[in-house]
Enzyme design. Structure first.
Site, PDB file in Angstrom:
ATOM      1  N   GLY A 119      -6.932  -1.417 -12.020  1.00 13.27           N
ATOM      2  CA  GLY A 119      -8.137  -2.242 -11.953  1.00 13.27           C
ATOM      3  C   GLY A 119      -7.987  -3.713 -12.245  1.00 13.27           C
ATOM      4  N   GLU A 163      -2.248   2.524 -14.218  1.00 14.75           N
ATOM      5  CA  GLU A 163      -2.004   2.792 -12.793  1.00 14.75           C
ATOM      6  C   GLU A 163      -2.348   1.568 -11.945  1.00 14.75           C
ATOM      7  OE1 GLU A 163      -4.738   6.009 -12.236  1.00 14.75           O
ATOM      8  OE2 GLU A 163      -3.416   7.480 -13.124  1.00 14.75           O
ATOM      9  N   PRO A 164      -1.636   0.470 -12.108  1.00 16.35           N
ATOM     10  CA  PRO A 164      -1.977  -0.732 -11.347  1.00 16.35           C
ATOM     11  C   PRO A 164      -1.558  -0.629  -9.881  1.00 16.35           C
ATOM     12  CG  PRO A 164       0.010  -1.100 -12.638  1.00 16.35           C
ATOM     13  CD  PRO A 164      -0.482   0.274 -13.003  1.00 16.35           C
ATOM     14  N   ARG A 172      -3.274  -3.169  -7.052  1.00 15.73           N
ATOM     15  CA  ARG A 172      -3.461  -4.527  -6.535  1.00 15.73           C
ATOM     16  C   ARG A 172      -2.598  -5.567  -7.269  1.00 15.73           C
ATOM     17  NH1 ARG A 172      -8.565  -5.832  -4.193  1.00 15.73           N
ATOM     18  NH2 ARG A 172      -9.380  -4.082  -5.389  1.00 15.73           N
ATOM     19  N   ARG A 212     -11.112  -5.841   4.685  1.00 15.16           N
ATOM     20  CA  ARG A 212     -11.745  -6.184   3.408  1.00 15.16           C
ATOM     21  C   ARG A 212     -12.860  -7.236   3.512  1.00 15.16           C
ATOM     22  NH1 ARG A 212      -9.829  -7.898  -0.604  1.00 15.16           N
ATOM     23  NH2 ARG A 212     -10.820  -6.492  -2.090  1.00 15.16           N
ATOM     24  N   TYR A 254     -16.135  -5.708   1.979  1.00 14.81           N
ATOM     25  CA  TYR A 254     -16.529  -6.165   0.634  1.00 14.81           C
ATOM     26  C   TYR A 254     -16.912  -7.634   0.581  1.00 14.81           C
ATOM     27  CZ  TYR A 254     -13.263  -2.252  -0.089  1.00 14.81           C
ATOM     28  OH  TYR A 254     -12.580  -1.074   0.004  1.00 14.81           O
ATOM     29  N   CYS A 272     -14.233  -6.172  18.929  1.00 18.53           N
ATOM     30  CA  CYS A 272     -15.549  -6.311  19.551  1.00 18.53           C
ATOM     31  C   CYS A 272     -16.655  -6.207  18.519  1.00 18.53           C
ATOM     32  CB  CYS A 272     -15.726  -5.219  20.587  1.00 18.53           C
ATOM     33  SG  CYS A 272     -14.996  -5.684  22.110  1.00 18.53           S
ATOM     34  N   GLU A 273     -16.671  -7.112  17.580  1.00 16.49           N
ATOM     35  CA  GLU A 273     -17.697  -7.112  16.533  1.00 16.49           C
ATOM     36  C   GLU A 273     -17.882  -8.551  16.105  1.00 16.49           C
ATOM     37  OE1 GLU A 273     -18.558  -4.373  14.007  1.00 16.49           O
ATOM     38  OE2 GLU A 273     -17.457  -2.791  15.032  1.00 16.49           O
ATOM     39  N   TYR A 296      -4.396  -2.975  -0.118  1.00 14.20           N
ATOM     40  CA  TYR A 296      -5.551  -2.467   0.635  1.00 14.20           C
ATOM     41  C   TYR A 296      -5.720  -3.156   1.995  1.00 14.20           C
ATOM     42  CZ  TYR A 296      -6.336  -0.617  -4.017  1.00 14.20           C
ATOM     43  OH  TYR A 296      -6.165   0.014  -5.232  1.00 14.20           O
TER      44      TYR A 296
HETATM   45  N1  LLP Z   1      -6.065   4.581 -10.324  1.00 14.69           N
HETATM   46  C1  LLP Z   1      -7.096   5.150  -9.693  1.00 14.69           C
HETATM   47  C2  LLP Z   1      -7.520   6.483 -10.097  1.00 14.69           C
HETATM   48  C3  LLP Z   1      -7.751   4.472  -8.657  1.00 14.69           C
HETATM   49  O1  LLP Z   1      -8.786   5.032  -8.057  1.00 14.69           O
HETATM   50  C4  LLP Z   1      -7.315   3.164  -8.286  1.00 14.69           C
HETATM   51  C5  LLP Z   1      -7.974   2.425  -7.213  1.00 14.69           C
HETATM   52  C6  LLP Z   1      -6.210   2.615  -8.954  1.00 14.69           C
HETATM   53  C7  LLP Z   1      -5.621   3.347  -9.985  1.00 14.69           C
HETATM   54  C8  LLP Z   1      -5.655   1.264  -8.622  1.00 14.69           C
HETATM   55  O2  LLP Z   1      -6.563   0.247  -8.858  1.00 14.69           O
HETATM   56  P1  LLP Z   1      -6.118  -1.298  -8.695  1.00 14.69           P
HETATM   57  O3  LLP Z   1      -5.134  -1.592  -9.784  1.00 14.69           O
HETATM   58  O4  LLP Z   1      -5.511  -1.432  -7.342  1.00 14.69           O
HETATM   59  O5  LLP Z   1      -7.367  -2.029  -8.830  1.00 14.69           O
HETATM   60  N2  LLP Z   1     -10.138  -0.584  -1.255  1.00 14.69           N
HETATM   61  C9  LLP Z   1     -10.635  -1.372  -2.370  1.00 14.69           C
HETATM   62  C10 LLP Z   1     -10.035  -0.937  -3.669  1.00 14.69           C
HETATM   63  C11 LLP Z   1     -10.250   0.525  -3.989  1.00 14.69           C
HETATM   64  C12 LLP Z   1      -9.609   0.941  -5.281  1.00 14.69           C
HETATM   65  C13 LLP Z   1      -9.613   2.410  -5.397  1.00 14.69           C
HETATM   66  N3  LLP Z   1      -8.962   2.913  -6.562  1.00 14.69           N
HETATM   67  C14 LLP Z   1     -10.348  -2.842  -2.093  1.00 14.69           C
HETATM   68  O6  LLP Z   1      -9.813  -3.166  -1.064  1.00 14.69           O
HETATM   69  O7  LLP Z   1     -10.714  -3.691  -2.920  1.00 14.69           O
END
Ligand code: LLP
Length: 439
Positions: free
Chosen positions: A247, A291-292, A294, A331, A335, A362-363, A391
């Protein structure tokens, strides 16, 4: 500019000391380009910060951000664990030799086939997401091939991370996990702990993604450790592991650079909070997981496009169309995400103009960047959108039957293709075409 890019004597952009114009010629466009050292750098920053501040931890890269065989190899080499969320991610990880005992298996609806695959081959941790899944596991874990099945139970601590609603996951109404309210999560833990086939290791939570401040993470720590302490006091159940999910947010624009905590300060704050809370509860320090996704790959990745037609609506707008768009980067549409870009073949100097960067779908909504100032752009130029490592490839589609781009890893002036670009014939490969006349 984001990350460690530079400009060479030809006024071309370089990523990992590779000239992007040369990359575009060699591998074609659009092309996802990842600076391998930057990925590895982020992984090491996580591990080193933890090692400095905490006795026992695991960093699991979240594969959903970007996964392919070469990425699995990097994750394995750097000693990280890998979080997978589908049979597909599991299969790619195992297919590229990733050790099963460092896989964290996620998902709110693991299908019969997915559960069977993971039970057959093995998992490092299985994250249970709901009661129906738990009931299936009470039965199915009898067949687990590696002894007791090590599980974490995912809970929703009811923390609002103040990010986009679509990527908020820790609120009580979330589709993920067991809510802590009304003893629901407690009941789940007791049920799981009653099984001789499950090894209930601890609690998992993931409150959301692209989070800008540390506060929501720290609140989650408070809530989760209080919950763990209550399980210990009320039921004698001592959980030894705490997984705080991913996150941590990252800047997408130069102007946002100061707005996000660094990996180091995130780790320092989390570990400090866990220590402080455990001390106040006299709870033994749990093994920590994060669990990083991004924050490991986003800045390292860029998308290299070729500019096609440029269209000016006099006095209104100038559109610069690139040979990709929402198919390789959904994205902005999903978003309202904002990006910045550079002209790869003329980075600096020259007269500037304000344009909109649009894709070829086509959007009308297929806009990558609604407004950006760039040196005067013309057909054939190379446009590089920055911060597309997370992503993008993993959420790409074949809408309008546009082939998905390939992926290149660059490092010290050397580029290696790690995912072939799709070809037109790939688009027909899965089709079952009726015989002529047969309908
Ligand atoms: N762990 C779990 C259980 C998750 O669901 C996620 C992301 C992560 C770790 C990794 O999170 P991060 O460190 O990447 O923030 N498609 C969206 C993001 C969806 C995230 C889903 N879960 C976007 O493009 O912003």
């Amino acid at each position: 500019m984001l990350g460690r890019k530079s400009v060479n004597a030809l006024n071309h952009l370089e990523i990992g000391q590779c000239d992007v114009v040369a990359l575009a010629e060699q591998f074609g466009t659009p092309l996802y380009v990842f600076d391998e050292e930057e990925i590895v750098g982020a992984m090491r920053e996580y591990r080193e910060a933890f090692a400095q501040h905490y006795p026992s931890f695991h960093v699991a890269y979240a594969g959903k951000a970007f996964l392919c065989g070469a990425m699995c190899r990097l994750v394995a080499q750097e000693g990280l664990w890998l979080d997978v969320v589908s049979g597909g991610e599991y299969f790619v990880a195992r297919g590229s030799g990733f050790p099963w005992n460092r896989l964290i298996f996620h998902g709110n609806n693991k299908t019969d086939e997915e559960r069977a695959l993971a039970l057959r081959e093995g998992v490092g941790r299985w994250v249970v997401d709901g009661f129906e899944e738990l009931e299936c596991l009470l039965e199915e874990s009898k067949q687990y091939v590696h002894g007791k099945l090590p599980v974490l139970l995912r809970v929703t601590p009811g923390v609002d991370p103040h990010t986009h609603a679509y990527i908020t996951t820790g609120r009580v109404e979330s589709k993920f996990g067991f809510p802590l309210v009304e003893g629901i999560a407690e009941k789940a833990f007791l049920l799981a702990a009653s099984s001789p086939y499950l090894d209930v290791r601890g609690v998992h939570c993931h409150i959301g993604s692209q989070i800008r401040t540390l506060d929501p993470f720290l609140k989650a720590v408070d809530i989760l450790l209080e919950f763990m302490d209550a399980l210990r006091r009320n039921h004698g159940l001592l959980l030894e592991e705490l997984d705080l999910g991913g996150g941590l947010g990252v800047p997408y624009l130069d102007g946002e650079k100061g707005d996000f905590p660094s990996i180091r300060s995130y780790v320092e704050a989390l570990t400090g909070k866990v220590r402080e809370k455990c001390l106040s509860l006299s709870y033994p320090l749990p093994v920590l997981f994060v669990e990083p996704g991004r924050s490991i790959v986003n800045t390292a990745g860029s998308t290299v496009y070729r500019v096609g037609f440029v269209k000016e609506i006099p006095g209104v707008k100038k559109y610069v169309a690139v040979n990709g768009g929402m198919t390789d980067n959904p994205r902005p549409v999903l978003y309202g995400a904002r990006y910045q870009a550079l002209l790869g073949n003329r980075v600096e100097g020259g007269e500037k103009e304000t344009v909109a960067i649009v894709g070829k779908c086509c959007e009308s909504g297929d806009v990558l960047i609604p407004e950006i100032e760039l040196p005067r752009v013309k057909r054939g130029d190379i446009l590089v959108v920055e911060g597309t490592g997370a992503y993008n490839y993993s959420m790409a589609s074949n809408y309008n039957l546009i082939p998905r781009p390939g992926v290149v890893f660059v490092r010290n002036g050397t580029a290696r293709l790690v995912v072939r670009p799709e070809s037109l014939s790939d688009l027909l490969r899965k089709d079952v075409i009726p015989e002529e006349g047969a309908g």
